[in-house]
Scaffold this motif. Structure first.
Motif, short mmCIF file in Angstrom:
data_model
loop_
_atom_site.label_atom_id
_atom_site.label_comp_id
_atom_site.label_asym_id
_atom_site.label_seq_id
_atom_site.Cartn_x
_atom_site.Cartn_y
_atom_site.Cartn_z
N TYR A 1 7.84 -15.52 -2.19
CA TYR A 1 6.50 -14.79 -2.14
C TYR A 1 6.30 -13.32 -2.62
CZ TYR A 1 6.02 -18.78 1.11
OH TYR A 1 6.39 -20.05 1.47
N TRP A 2 5.16 -12.99 -3.01
CA TRP A 2 5.30 -11.68 -4.02
C TRP A 2 3.82 -10.98 -3.44
CZ3 TRP A 2 8.93 -9.15 -6.73
CH2 TRP A 2 9.91 -9.95 -6.94
N GLY A 3 3.83 -9.53 -3.41
CA GLY A 3 2.71 -8.91 -3.39
C GLY A 3 2.06 -8.65 -4.58
N GLN A 4 0.95 -8.14 -4.63
CA GLN A 4 0.19 -7.70 -6.01
C GLN A 4 0.77 -6.43 -6.72
OE1 GLN A 4 -0.88 -6.72 -2.87
NE2 GLN A 4 -1.49 -4.72 -3.25
N GLY A 5 1.71 -5.70 -5.88
CA GLY A 5 2.03 -4.40 -6.52
C GLY A 5 1.39 -3.06 -6.09
N THR A 6 1.84 -2.03 -6.05
CA THR A 6 1.24 -0.82 -6.07
C THR A 6 1.79 0.04 -6.97
OG1 THR A 6 0.64 0.86 -4.33
CG2 THR A 6 2.65 0.07 -3.95
N GLN A 7 1.39 1.01 -7.58
CA GLN A 7 1.55 1.89 -8.50
C GLN A 7 1.88 3.24 -7.99
OE1 GLN A 7 1.41 1.68 -12.29
NE2 GLN A 7 2.89 3.44 -12.02
N VAL A 8 3.20 3.55 -8.43
CA VAL A 8 3.90 4.80 -8.19
C VAL A 8 3.91 5.66 -9.56
CG1 VAL A 8 5.99 5.87 -7.21
CG2 VAL A 8 4.91 4.06 -5.96
N THR A 9 3.47 6.78 -9.48
CA THR A 9 3.52 7.34 -10.64
C THR A 9 4.22 9.00 -10.51
OG1 THR A 9 1.58 6.57 -11.50
CG2 THR A 9 2.30 8.49 -12.65
N VAL A 10 5.18 9.47 -10.83
CA VAL A 10 5.80 10.70 -10.61
C VAL A 10 5.95 11.46 -11.78
CG1 VAL A 10 7.98 11.67 -9.95
CG2 VAL A 10 7.51 9.25 -9.15
N SER A 11 5.14 12.79 -11.68
CA SER A 11 4.92 13.45 -12.63
C SER A 11 6.07 14.53 -12.73
CB SER A 11 3.51 14.42 -12.59
OG SER A 11 3.54 15.12 -11.36
N SER A 12 6.48 15.01 -13.92
CA SER A 12 7.47 15.94 -14.11
C SER A 12 6.99 17.44 -14.06
CB SER A 12 8.41 15.79 -15.64
OG SER A 12 7.25 15.89 -16.29
N SER B 1 1.02 -1.32 -0.10
CA SER B 1 -0.02 -0.05 -0.16
C SER B 1 0.72 1.26 -0.06
CB SER B 1 -0.91 0.03 1.17
OG SER B 1 -0.16 0.07 2.29
N GLY B 2 0.21 2.32 -0.48
CA GLY B 2 0.99 3.61 -0.07
C GLY B 2 1.23 4.39 -1.55
N GLY B 3 1.02 3.56 -2.67
CA GLY B 3 1.42 4.17 -4.03
C GLY B 3 0.50 5.40 -4.06
N GLY B 4 0.97 5.97 -5.32
CA GLY B 4 -0.06 7.15 -5.52
C GLY B 4 0.77 7.98 -6.58
N VAL C 1 5.24 0.06 -11.23
CA VAL C 1 4.65 -0.87 -10.12
C VAL C 1 5.79 -1.27 -9.19
CG1 VAL C 1 2.95 -2.73 -9.77
CG2 VAL C 1 2.72 -1.42 -11.65
N TYR C 2 5.45 -1.09 -7.94
CA TYR C 2 6.27 -1.54 -6.92
C TYR C 2 5.78 -2.88 -6.21
CZ TYR C 2 9.27 2.51 -7.43
OH TYR C 2 10.05 3.51 -7.86
N TYR C 3 6.67 -3.83 -6.14
CA TYR C 3 6.14 -5.05 -5.38
C TYR C 3 7.20 -5.36 -4.22
CZ TYR C 3 4.29 -5.98 -9.97
OH TYR C 3 3.43 -5.92 -11.23
N CYS C 4 6.56 -5.64 -3.09
CA CYS C 4 7.35 -6.26 -2.14
C CYS C 4 7.56 -7.92 -2.11
CB CYS C 4 7.06 -6.01 -0.77
SG CYS C 4 5.56 -6.54 -0.29
N ALA C 5 8.67 -8.55 -1.76
CA ALA C 5 8.92 -9.84 -1.90
C ALA C 5 9.52 -10.35 -0.86
CB ALA C 5 9.70 -10.02 -3.34
N ALA C 6 9.40 -11.64 -0.45
CA ALA C 6 9.89 -12.31 0.83
C ALA C 6 10.90 -13.70 0.17
CB ALA C 6 8.94 -12.62 1.81
N ARG C 7 11.80 -13.83 1.07
CA ARG C 7 12.33 -15.20 1.03
C ARG C 7 13.27 -15.47 2.24
NH1 ARG C 7 18.22 -15.31 0.01
NH2 ARG C 7 17.75 -17.37 -1.12
N GLN C 8 13.57 -16.59 2.69
CA GLN C 8 13.89 -17.15 3.66
C GLN C 8 15.59 -17.24 3.53
OE1 GLN C 8 12.07 -20.78 5.24
NE2 GLN C 8 11.17 -19.52 6.74
N GLY C 9 16.28 -16.53 4.34
CA GLY C 9 17.81 -16.60 4.34
C GLY C 9 18.25 -15.16 4.07
N TYR C 10 19.32 -15.03 3.27
CA TYR C 10 19.75 -13.59 3.12
C TYR C 10 18.89 -13.09 1.94
CZ TYR C 10 23.52 -15.09 6.29
OH TYR C 10 24.40 -15.55 6.96
#
Length: 123
Positions: A112-123, A7-10, A93-102
Motif C-alpha cells: 500500500y502506498w500514499g499519494q506522496g507529498t513534495q519536499v523542496t529544499v532550497s540552497s 502531509s507535511g511537505g513544503g 516527492v516523499y511516499y509512505c508505504a505499508a506492508r505486513q511483516g517485517y
C-alpha cells in the motif's frame, strides 16, 4: 485494505526541518511495517526509512542516518518522518508505504502506498 495519506511537505531552506505525517485507515495499523521512500525527478524511487509495526526497530538509508527520524503512534494510526538538517539533495516527492511483516528497504515488497507529498529544499 489500507489507505495512506501523507502531509507535511513544503518548501524549506537548507539546514531547516520538516515533519511528514502519514495517516492510515484501518483497525490493524500496528500489524503493518511502515516505510518512507522518496523519488526525485528523473531518478528511481529510493528507500529512506522504515519501522516495525510495534515501533521497536527502525532502519535508515545511509544518506539520511543521523538527520531523519521515523516514528509511529499506533493509537493515532500515524507514522512520522522528522527531517532535520535538510539538504537540497533531499528534494523529492516523499511516499509512505505499508506492508505486513517485517520492514524492508525494497519498495516492491510494500502493498500500500500514499499519494506522496513534495519536499523542496532550497540552497
Amino acid at each position: 485494505q489500507v489507505q495512506l495519506v501523507e502531509s507535511g511537505g513544503g518548501l524549506v531552506q537548507a539546514g531547516g526541518s520538516l515533519r511528514l505525517s502519514c495517516a492510515a485507515s484501518g483497525r490493524t495499523f500496528g500489524s503493518y511495517a511502515m516505510g518512507w521512500f522518496r523519488q526525485a525527478p528523473g531518478k528511481e524511487r529510493e528507500f529512506v526509512a522504515a519501522i516495525r509495526g510495534s515501533g521497536g526497530s527502525t532502519y535508515y538509508a545511509d544518506s539520511v542516518k543521523g538527520r531523519f527520524t521515523i516514528s509511529r503512534d499506533n493509537a493515532k494510526n500515524t507514522v512520522y518522518l522528522q527531517m532535520n538538517s535538510l539538504k537540497p539533495e533531499d528534494t523529492a516527492v516523499y511516499y509512505c508505504a505499508a506492508r505486513q511483516g517485517y520492514p524492508s528497504g525494497r519498495s516492491y515488497l510494500y502493498d500500500y502506498w500514499g499519494q506522496g507529498t513534495q519536499v523542496t529544499v532550497s540552497s
